[in-house]
Each structure stands twice: as structure tokens, then as C-alpha cells.
Design a protein around this motif. Structure first.
Motif, PDB file in Angstrom:
ATOM      1  N   ARG B  14      50.834  72.884  30.412  1.00 21.48           N
ATOM      2  CA  ARG B  14      51.831  71.890  30.755  1.00 21.48           C
ATOM      3  C   ARG B  14      52.668  72.389  31.935  1.00 21.48           C
ATOM      4  O   ARG B  14      53.066  73.543  31.973  1.00 21.48           O
ATOM      5  CB  ARG B  14      52.740  71.635  29.560  1.00 21.48           C
ATOM      6  CG  ARG B  14      53.276  70.257  29.569  1.00 21.48           C
ATOM      7  CD  ARG B  14      54.149  69.934  28.397  1.00 21.48           C
ATOM      8  NE  ARG B  14      54.820  68.691  28.724  1.00 21.48           N
ATOM      9  CZ  ARG B  14      54.255  67.511  28.592  1.00 21.48           C
ATOM     10  NH1 ARG B  14      53.049  67.413  28.103  1.00 21.48           N
ATOM     11  NH2 ARG B  14      54.890  66.410  28.954  1.00 21.48           N
ATOM     12  N   ILE B  15      52.919  71.497  32.897  1.00 20.13           N
ATOM     13  CA  ILE B  15      53.708  71.907  34.059  1.00 20.13           C
ATOM     14  C   ILE B  15      55.190  71.794  33.714  1.00 20.13           C
ATOM     15  O   ILE B  15      55.663  70.760  33.266  1.00 20.13           O
ATOM     16  CB  ILE B  15      53.378  71.030  35.285  1.00 20.13           C
ATOM     17  CG1 ILE B  15      51.913  71.189  35.670  1.00 20.13           C
ATOM     18  CG2 ILE B  15      54.292  71.376  36.450  1.00 20.13           C
ATOM     19  CD1 ILE B  15      51.468  70.267  36.773  1.00 20.13           C
ATOM     20  N   GLN B  16      55.894  72.900  33.887  1.00 20.61           N
ATOM     21  CA  GLN B  16      57.329  72.907  33.633  1.00 20.61           C
ATOM     22  C   GLN B  16      58.025  72.404  34.890  1.00 20.61           C
ATOM     23  O   GLN B  16      57.936  73.027  35.931  1.00 20.61           O
ATOM     24  CB  GLN B  16      57.813  74.330  33.331  1.00 20.61           C
ATOM     25  CG  GLN B  16      57.072  75.023  32.212  1.00 20.61           C
ATOM     26  CD  GLN B  16      57.502  74.534  30.847  1.00 20.61           C
ATOM     27  OE1 GLN B  16      58.598  74.004  30.689  1.00 20.61           O
ATOM     28  NE2 GLN B  16      56.633  74.704  29.868  1.00 20.61           N
ATOM     29  N   ALA B  17      58.700  71.265  34.764  1.00 23.33           N
ATOM     30  CA  ALA B  17      59.380  70.721  35.934  1.00 23.33           C
ATOM     31  C   ALA B  17      60.688  71.474  36.146  1.00 23.33           C
ATOM     32  O   ALA B  17      61.539  71.515  35.264  1.00 23.33           O
ATOM     33  CB  ALA B  17      59.638  69.245  35.737  1.00 23.33           C
ATOM     34  N   VAL B  18      60.813  72.102  37.304  1.00 25.30           N
ATOM     35  CA  VAL B  18      62.047  72.805  37.633  1.00 25.30           C
ATOM     36  C   VAL B  18      62.817  71.920  38.610  1.00 25.30           C
ATOM     37  O   VAL B  18      62.276  71.481  39.611  1.00 25.30           O
ATOM     38  CB  VAL B  18      61.752  74.173  38.286  1.00 25.30           C
ATOM     39  CG1 VAL B  18      63.026  74.971  38.433  1.00 25.30           C
ATOM     40  CG2 VAL B  18      60.742  74.933  37.470  1.00 25.30           C
ATOM     41  N   ILE B  19      64.047  71.654  38.283  1.00 28.44           N
ATOM     42  CA  ILE B  19      64.854  70.805  39.169  1.00 28.44           C
ATOM     43  C   ILE B  19      65.593  71.709  40.145  1.00 28.44           C
ATOM     44  O   ILE B  19      66.204  72.696  39.753  1.00 28.44           O
ATOM     45  CB  ILE B  19      65.862  69.986  38.346  1.00 28.44           C
ATOM     46  CG1 ILE B  19      65.119  69.161  37.311  1.00 28.44           C
ATOM     47  CG2 ILE B  19      66.730  69.150  39.257  1.00 28.44           C
ATOM     48  CD1 ILE B  19      64.997  67.725  37.571  1.00 28.44           C
ATOM     49  N   ILE B  23      64.217  69.597  45.625  1.00 28.51           N
ATOM     50  CA  ILE B  23      63.428  68.507  45.052  1.00 28.51           C
ATOM     51  C   ILE B  23      64.261  67.231  44.988  1.00 28.51           C
ATOM     52  O   ILE B  23      63.776  66.135  45.256  1.00 28.51           O
ATOM     53  CB  ILE B  23      62.907  68.919  43.656  1.00 28.51           C
ATOM     54  CG1 ILE B  23      61.806  69.960  43.834  1.00 28.51           C
ATOM     55  CG2 ILE B  23      62.392  67.721  42.875  1.00 28.51           C
ATOM     56  CD1 ILE B  23      61.323  70.594  42.575  1.00 28.51           C
ATOM     57  N   LEU B  24      65.550  67.381  44.677  1.00 22.63           N
ATOM     58  CA  LEU B  24      66.405  66.196  44.562  1.00 22.63           C
ATOM     59  C   LEU B  24      66.654  65.535  45.912  1.00 22.63           C
ATOM     60  O   LEU B  24      66.720  64.319  46.012  1.00 22.63           O
ATOM     61  CB  LEU B  24      67.739  66.582  43.931  1.00 22.63           C
ATOM     62  CG  LEU B  24      67.710  66.831  42.422  1.00 22.63           C
ATOM     63  CD1 LEU B  24      69.065  67.320  41.956  1.00 22.63           C
ATOM     64  CD2 LEU B  24      67.325  65.565  41.680  1.00 22.63           C
ATOM     65  N   PRO B  31      54.410  68.388  41.739  1.00 19.78           N
ATOM     66  CA  PRO B  31      53.388  69.443  41.676  1.00 19.78           C
ATOM     67  C   PRO B  31      52.208  69.023  40.806  1.00 19.78           C
ATOM     68  O   PRO B  31      52.360  68.253  39.862  1.00 19.78           O
ATOM     69  CB  PRO B  31      54.127  70.617  41.037  1.00 19.78           C
ATOM     70  CG  PRO B  31      55.251  70.002  40.290  1.00 19.78           C
ATOM     71  CD  PRO B  31      55.639  68.777  41.040  1.00 19.78           C
ATOM     72  N   THR B  32      51.031  69.535  41.149  1.00 18.87           N
ATOM     73  CA  THR B  32      49.834  69.218  40.361  1.00 18.87           C
ATOM     74  C   THR B  32      49.283  70.447  39.649  1.00 18.87           C
ATOM     75  O   THR B  32      48.411  70.323  38.811  1.00 18.87           O
ATOM     76  CB  THR B  32      48.719  68.664  41.261  1.00 18.87           C
ATOM     77  OG1 THR B  32      48.470  69.612  42.281  1.00 18.87           O
ATOM     78  CG2 THR B  32      49.101  67.343  41.869  1.00 18.87           C
ATOM     79  N   ILE B  33      49.771  71.625  40.045  1.00 20.98           N
ATOM     80  CA  ILE B  33      49.338  72.820  39.318  1.00 20.98           C
ATOM     81  C   ILE B  33      50.576  73.642  38.960  1.00 20.98           C
ATOM     82  O   ILE B  33      51.643  73.452  39.538  1.00 20.98           O
ATOM     83  CB  ILE B  33      48.331  73.688  40.126  1.00 20.98           C
ATOM     84  CG1 ILE B  33      48.938  74.195  41.423  1.00 20.98           C
ATOM     85  CG2 ILE B  33      47.059  72.923  40.389  1.00 20.98           C
ATOM     86  CD1 ILE B  33      48.039  75.190  42.145  1.00 20.98           C
ATOM     87  N   CYS B  34      50.423  74.536  38.001  1.00 12.48           N
ATOM     88  CA  CYS B  34      51.576  75.300  37.514  1.00 12.48           C
ATOM     89  C   CYS B  34      51.898  76.444  38.488  1.00 12.48           C
ATOM     90  O   CYS B  34      51.087  76.797  39.342  1.00 12.48           O
ATOM     91  CB  CYS B  34      51.303  75.835  36.116  1.00 12.48           C
ATOM     92  SG  CYS B  34      49.992  77.054  36.057  1.00 12.48           S
ATOM     93  N   ASP B  35      53.076  77.002  38.340  1.00 12.73           N
ATOM     94  CA  ASP B  35      53.514  78.061  39.258  1.00 12.73           C
ATOM     95  C   ASP B  35      52.613  79.285  39.193  1.00 12.73           C
ATOM     96  O   ASP B  35      52.368  79.953  40.193  1.00 12.73           O
ATOM     97  CB  ASP B  35      54.956  78.472  38.929  1.00 12.73           C
ATOM     98  CG  ASP B  35      55.924  77.341  39.231  1.00 12.73           C
ATOM     99  OD1 ASP B  35      55.523  76.432  39.983  1.00 12.73           O
ATOM    100  OD2 ASP B  35      57.050  77.363  38.715  1.00 12.73           O
TER     101      ASP B  35
END
Lengths: 455, 196
Positions: B14-19, B23-24, B31-35
Motif C-alpha cells: 500500500r502506498i503511504q500518502a505523505v502530505i 504536493i499541496l 505516486p504510482t510506486i512506493c518510496d
């Protein structure tokens, strides 16, 4: 003159019987395939079906998020493909899957059974129960503690099925287990063609009446097996992946019995089998109780490792094992933490190495531990099952982590004391707080010991 | 189907969305792949490519081109978009032979640009179905022209930028550059996603 009849190349039949295969990926000449098609020896179905709902016809994935629409240059229209089984070659709505429907392989009924081992009373009882179930074509579950000798008690059943001319599959979620079982079965049934199937397996000739495969490989079979054995049915990812469980159902014929072999069955799984179809072995083959895990608090171990220190208690334990010349395994919750800790342990003893799933030298490192070339291994849950090392001592670091479920912890504890000469050993759970899973694992092991030694 | 991507296209985590403020406040592709997977790719040291060819890239290209996983065209869309956003030259992707394209069902270079929302035109066509990757260095250098102009297309006196997925010896790009310059292009530059 036009010859109407056509003799099927045996290799074509041997390979495709029971398999569901991408037509363009067939290892045989396309003209032979076309020929077989004309004779209705091959049935063709589309890769993706959309009615009533979207479904991949190979892996039976129905999760809409895993289907991708794209502009297909071949069809000049929008096609869809399945990402779930992409690693086996893409199945899209414009690819054709072929299934063999022609003459079948005439199965051999003469097999030799070469095994000189002895069953314990409990093993004999379980082996007879399984055999009785298979004779009546009903499913069966074998629950046995780690180190009870589960593989051996399948031998009579497999031999019976082979002699009946049935096709058998032994499926397991782990490649390591396939690699371990394959030579054992080859030795036991020297005249039988056996194939081992896993990702990157070498090409194997002929028709195999006995197939040992990872559960992923079963996506590639359809109604092929008359007896299905699922070994280590509690292992990741089988228990969490519905499509793998469906693959097992799809790969066998409708009436074929399933034999489930596991050390830690869930209640849900157990409840699917009536009492006569269950066998339980609470004792190890060498008739010694299972080592019971001990809990030891290792507060803020993660911080300690990151600060470049090994927690005192753990260091003492490792020093003790080194002094006693006993091989040991240290289980870590994450690869990352393990790699942080690796140099710290190497400073103590230079031959300690870390091993994880993507490690290309994984097999060699385990062998080195077995041969005492390295003193200890740091590992993740990949070594939780399928390895047997005499006199190994085990510690779990961070046993409270979510990755260490009760069944994983029972498996890890099951590494200890498997050898008859070293039937006892250390199994320590170093933790930062005790979880319910840890308690469950311990309670379960104590329960097994109670049941096994009650008389 | 083709909804927002919630799981990494490469490792299925699961991709963790970092704000973050970036980005804002800026417009970016999600993103389509994880860090962790992204960190496996190494930046290229040369100015004409974004990434270096390494083990992770080999796995990526295998799944994208040979297993035909078109969804992976989106993996680098942010980086490609950021690079070409202010590009003023006319972008030309290296074409595939029509037969090869039918076999693969898509053109991998064009899909990269499409995923990044970068406009491009096509003036060239491939003359052979042979691939560069099957040949050695000497064989690559001594071959007949790999490309020709599509009949009826005009090359104008302008800047052009050729785009390809990977550059190893540079023969492919060299051939295409020559064709365009001979046909009257003002200047031709090249750019690749990966430098070999």
C-alpha cells in the motif's frame, strides 16, 4: 493427397494435458497447435471474460483494480489485461488460453515404493487415516506439530494413488519447501516421473504423474489432479490470498479430495472437516516434548540497535551460545532493522551473517550454518519453516511485531530441538511488551505437550 | 478499472500518502510506486538521461517491455513530465517497427510520453524488425539505416528532440539524428529515460 488422420505428438499431449496455457506461449510449433485445434484436441477460451463480471480465466482474479485497460495495437481497439498474474506472461482479452481436450496420457500403474523408515505409532495411525480418506475420495486435514514427520506419512497415500493411476499434486506456498520435498519424493518413488514447478524452474520433459509445485504454479492448471495435497497450508501468502485458494480448487477435478497438512490450522479451516477426516499428531517423532518459548523483555531494543549497541540481555545470550559452540538463529521483524544490527553482531563474531528473502546466497548461507562454518544467522520470517539444523538455538527479536503472528511464532519455535540427540534447546521471545499472539503461541505449544504426554 | 493507484505497481504494498507543501501547492501526478521501490532507482550521472541502468531498472524494463505490463508506463511520469514541461523543441519518440508493435501490442516509448502528458509527433518509421539488444557493439555500428522518413511528412527547419527508453551505444539515436538532419532539421538533440 490429403491425409486426414494425424498422430498427436506425444510431447505436445504430455505437456498440455491439465494445463491452461497461453496459446502463443506454447513451447510447440504453432502449426501443431493449429492441427490439434482442427481435430478438437484443444479447447480455446478468451484470456479475460467479462460476462457476468470481469474475471481472468487463468488466475480467476476478479478484483477490478487489477485489470488495466489499454489501446491494443494488435486489435486496434481497447483491450484489458490482468495484472494479478502478469509475471507468468500477460493474459489480456485478446489472448487465447488453450486447454488440452484430446486423448489422455495412459497412466502407469506400476510404481516402486522405496522407503526404509519406520513410523511411530501416532504417525502410523495418521497415515492410515489419510489413506482411508483418499480411498473414499474425501478430503482430510493433518495437524501435526513441527518436526512430527508430516512428509513421511504422506508416502503411503501417494503410493496408493499412483498405483491407482491417479494424478497427484503436492502444492505448497513456499519454493524452499518444493526444493526440499522434490529430492525426498524422487528417492522414495524412483520409477515415477516427478516434476518440480516453481518460478524459474528448469524445463522438465515428459508427463509427470506426481507434481510438486508452489501454489502460484497452480494458476496454470485446470482440472488436472485427482488428488491434491496442500503442504504448509498455514504459510504466507496462501492463507491471505483468496486467489491462491481458488487456484487449488481449480487445479483439481471436481471430485478430487484435498489433503491439507499444517502445523497451525485456523479454527475456520478446521471446522470445514468432520472429525473422521482429521488427524492430529501432538508429539514429535523422537517422543520428546516441544520446547516452550520463554519471554524476555528487551525494552526499546530498536532504539538501542540504532544507537549502535546490542541490548545487554541479547548480547549475553549470544555470547553464551558462542561459548557453548551452538548454532543460533536470530529472527528480526524487518529487513531494515536486521541490516542495522548485522555489523554490530559481526563486531562480536565475524562469521555471523544476515539472510533475507531477496538474498541470492540464501541457500548457501543456511548450508554454512548447518556445516558450522558460520556461528549464527540473522534472518527474517523467511526461515520460519522448512529448515532443520541440529542443536539450533533460536531467539526472536521484537516478538511483539505484527509480522510475528501466533502461527509464525509456533513455526519459529518449531525449529528448536528437532534432532533426536538435541531434543531440547532455547527458544526466547525478546519483546517490547507481550502481545496476545505471543501468549497464544505459547499456550498452543503447552497444549500440544499436554495432549501428547497425557497418558 | 484504471482508477487511482492505491498499491505500489512494483511491490503491491500500500502506498503511504505523505502530505507536503510541495504536493499541496504544485500540480503533481500522484505516486504510482512506493518510496522503497523508488529508492532502488539510481539517478543518472549524465545530463541526457534521468536514470542509470541497474538491477532494479532491469527488472522494471523486463516487466514493462517483455511481460507487457503497460501500467508501468506511469511509474516515471512525474520525472518525465518535469523534464519535458518547458521543452520547446518538437519531441519525437523513437518508433517501433509496425510488426513489432503489433507483437508487443503497444509502443513502449510512446506510452511513456502519453502517461506523462507530453505532446509528440512521429516523423520516422523503423525499417527493420531486428533489435539492437541482440547484437554486439561492432554489429550495431555497421548496419544499414534503421529508420526512414514516413512518406509525405516534412521535416521543418526547427529544433527536434529524440526520446528513447534506453541508450547503450547510442547507435539507434545516431541513426535517427542523421535522418532528421539530412532532411533539413535545424538542430537535433537526444534524451533517454535510462543511460546504459
Amino acid at each position: 493427397m490429403n491425409y486426414r488422420s494425424w498422430i498427436v505428438p506425444p510431447a505436445l499431449r504430455d505437456f498440455h494435458e491439465g494445463r491452461i496455457w497461453l496459446k502463443e506461449h506454447s513451447p510447440f510449433a504453432q502449426q501443431d497447435i493449429e492441427r490439434a485445434l482442427q481435430h478438437h484436441y484443444v479447447q480455446v477460451l478468451p484470456g479475460i471474460q467479462t460476462i457476468p463480471s470481469i474475471k481472468c480465466n487463468r488466475c480467476h482474479n476478479q478484483n477490478r483494480h487489477q485489470f488495466i485497460l489499454f489501446d491494443c495495437a494488435k486489435c486496434q481497439k481497447t483491450c484489458v489485461y490482468c495484472r494479478h498474474c502478469i509475471k507468468m506472461g500477460r493474459v489480456s482479452s485478446c489472448t487465447q488460453l488453450m486447454i488440452w481436450a484430446g486423448p489422455r496420457f495412459i497412466k502407469q500403474k506400476k510404481h516402486t515404493f522405496h522407503w526404509t523408515g519406520q513410523f511411530t505409532l501416532l504417525q502410523r495411525k495418521a497415515a492410515d487415516e489419510v489413506l482411508a480418506s483418499v480411498k473414499q475420495r474425501r478430503s482430510h486435514i493433518i495437524t501435526a506439530v513441527c518436526g512430527a514427520g508430516k512428509t513421511e506419512l504422506l508416502f503411503p497415500t501417494v503410493y496408493y494413488a499412483l498405483c491407482q493411476g491417479l494424478r497427484i499434486c503436492i502444492a505448497t506456498p513456499r519454493t524452499d519447501v518444493v526444493l526440499e520435498l522434490f529430492p525426498r519424493f524422487q528417492r522414495t518413488f524412483p520409477q515415477t516421473t516427478i516434476h518440480a514447478l516453481y518460478g524459474d524452474a528448469p524445463k522438465q520433459e515428459g508427463y509427470a504423474q506426481l507434481i510438486i509445485a508452489t501454489t502460484h504454479q497452480l494458476y496454470r492448471f485446470k482440472q488436472a489432479f485427482d488428488v491434491m495435497i496442500v503442504d504448509e497450508a498455514d504459510a504466507f501468502p496462501y492463507v491471505f490470498d483468496d486467489t491462491l485458494q481458488q487456484a487449488v480448487q481449480k487445479a483439481k477435478t471436481a471430485i478430487a479430495p484435498i489433503i491439507v497438512v499444517t502445523a497451525t490450522p485456523s479454527q475456520k479451516l478446521l471446522s470445514q472437516f468432520p472429525t473422521v477426516q482429521r488427524s492430529f499428531i501432538p508429539k514429535r517423532y523422537h517422543n520428546h516434548p516441544l520446547p516452550v518459548p520463554q519471554f524476555s523483555a528487551l525494552w526499546r531494543y530498536e532504539k538501542c540497535f540504532r544507537a549502535g549497541k546490542i541490548p545487554r540481555k541479547l548480547k549475553k545470550w549470544v555470547e553464551h551460545q558462542l561459548a557453548q559452540q551452538r548454532p543460533f538463529l536470530l529472527f528480526f521483524p524487518t529487513i531494515e532493522l536486521m541490516l542495522v544490527a548485522e555489523p554490530l553482531f559481526q563486531a562480536m563474531e565475524s562469521t555471523i551473517v544476515a539472510v533475507h528473502a531477496e538474498d541470492p546466497e540464501r541457500k548457501e548461507k543456511v548450508l554454512q550454518l548447518r556445516q558450522r562454518e558460520v556461528k549464527g544467522l540473522l534472518t527474517t520470517t523467511i526461515l520460519e519453516r522448512g529448515i532443520t539444523i541440529a542443536n539450533v538455538q533460536v531467539a526472536v527479536i521484537g516478538a511483539e511485531s505484527a509480522i510475528f503472528t501466533a502461527s509464525a511464532l509456533i513455526q519459529i519455535a518449531g525449529r528448536v530441538g528437532r534432532h533426536v540427540d538435541f531434543a531440547d534447546g532455547d527458544i526466547l521471545f525478546f519483546h517490547h511488551g507481550i502481545t496476545a499472539e505471543m501468549d497464544e503461541a505459547r499456550a498452543e505449544i503447552i497444549k500440544y505437550n499436554k495432549e501428547g504426554f497425557s497418558e | 478499472m484504471n482508477k487511482d493507484i492505491t498499491h505500489c505497481l512494483l511491490c503491491a504494498q500500500r502506498i503511504q500518502a505523505v502530505i507536503s507543501w510541495r504536493i499541496l501547492l504544485t500540480k503533481q501526478f500522484p505516486p504510482t510506486i512506493c518510496d522503497r521501490c523508488m529508492a532502488q532507482f539510481e539517478d543518472s550521472s549524465c545530463a541526457f538521461a534521468i536514470y542509470k541502468y541497474n538491477e532494479a531498472m532491469k527488472v522494471y524494463l523486463h516487466q514493462y517491455k517483455f511481460l507487457q505490463d503497460i501500467a508501468l508506463a506511469k511509474v516515471f511520469r512525474q520525472q518525465i513530465h518535469a523534464h519535458f514541461r518547458k521543452e520547446r523543441a518538437i519531441i519525437i519518440p523513437i518508433p517501433m517497427h509496425p510488426l513489432k508493435q503489433i507483437e508487443r501490442t503497444f509502443s513502449h516509448v510512446e506510452e511513456l510520453l502519453k502517461a506523462a502528458c507530453i505532446p509528440y509527433i512521429q516523423l520516422l518509421e523503423k525499417t527493420t524488425t531486428e533489435t539492437q539488444s541482440t547484437k554486439n557493439r561492432e554489429q550495431r555500428i555497421q548496419v544499414a539505416p534503421l529508420f526512414r522518413l514516413i512518406a509525405g511528412r516534412q521535416v521543418e527547419y526547427q529544433d527536434y528532440l529524440l526520446f528513447d527508453d534506453i541508450k547503450t551505444t547510442g547507435t539507434t539515436l545516431q541513426h535517427a539524428t542523421t535522418i532528421l538532419l539530412d532532411a533539413g532539421a535545424k538542430n537535433v538533440r537526444t534524451f533517454t529515460l535510462i543511460s546504459g
